[in-house]
Enzyme design. Sequence first.
Site, short mmCIF file in Angstrom:
data_model
loop_
_atom_site.label_atom_id
_atom_site.label_comp_id
_atom_site.label_asym_id
_atom_site.label_seq_id
_atom_site.Cartn_x
_atom_site.Cartn_y
_atom_site.Cartn_z
N ASN A 46 0.84 -1.20 0.00
CA ASN A 46 0.00 0.00 0.00
C ASN A 46 0.87 1.24 0.00
OD1 ASN A 46 0.51 -0.87 2.78
ND2 ASN A 46 -0.89 0.73 3.45
N GLU A 48 0.21 5.28 0.71
CA GLU A 48 -0.73 6.32 1.12
C GLU A 48 -0.34 7.67 0.52
OE1 GLU A 48 -2.01 4.36 5.39
OE2 GLU A 48 -0.76 6.15 5.41
N CYS A 57 -3.86 0.50 -2.84
CA CYS A 57 -3.79 -0.73 -2.04
C CYS A 57 -2.66 -1.63 -2.53
CB CYS A 57 -5.11 -1.47 -2.14
SG CYS A 57 -6.53 -0.60 -1.46
N GLU A 59 -2.86 -4.81 -3.18
CA GLU A 59 -3.33 -5.66 -4.27
C GLU A 59 -3.27 -4.94 -5.60
OE1 GLU A 59 -5.91 -6.59 -0.59
OE2 GLU A 59 -4.87 -4.88 -1.45
N CYS A 90 -10.12 -5.04 0.04
CA CYS A 90 -11.27 -4.13 0.07
C CYS A 90 -12.16 -4.45 -1.13
CB CYS A 90 -10.81 -2.67 0.05
SG CYS A 90 -10.14 -2.12 -1.53
#
Length: 136
Positions: A46, A48, A57, A59, A90
């Site tokens: 991830n 940010e 993310c 993934e 998510c």
Amino acid sequence: MAEELDVEALFRAAASIQRQAYAPYSRFRVGAALLAEDGVVHAGCNVENAAYPVGSCAEAGAIAAMAGSGARKIMAVLVYGEGEELVTPCGACRQRIREFAAPETPVLIAGPGGVRARFTLAELLPASFGPANLPR
């Protein structure tokens, strides 16, 4: 597929890249690794951003790495995160995985102690919308 799946390779890749996550705001680092149809493991973490919705993310990073290599099919996914609760993909990442994976694709959820849960993509995203739903 289960016999061929090198869970340890996925675990090592996800745990390793999780340490590289850029998470200065949440301090919640996640790593993901996926096995592409060509046998290559791709990993992502991830990332940010101060403008929160702009982050990405783990993934999504792994999928981008896979697509960048030219591969187009996910055979398995492992998501690595810490904490008491399972760190599952998510909703948006479940759909991203669906773009490249079959309903029976294994999605492994892991933490520092190893694999904590196993799902199929269909269990995480039932009755999903995917490429086959669109006219060719």
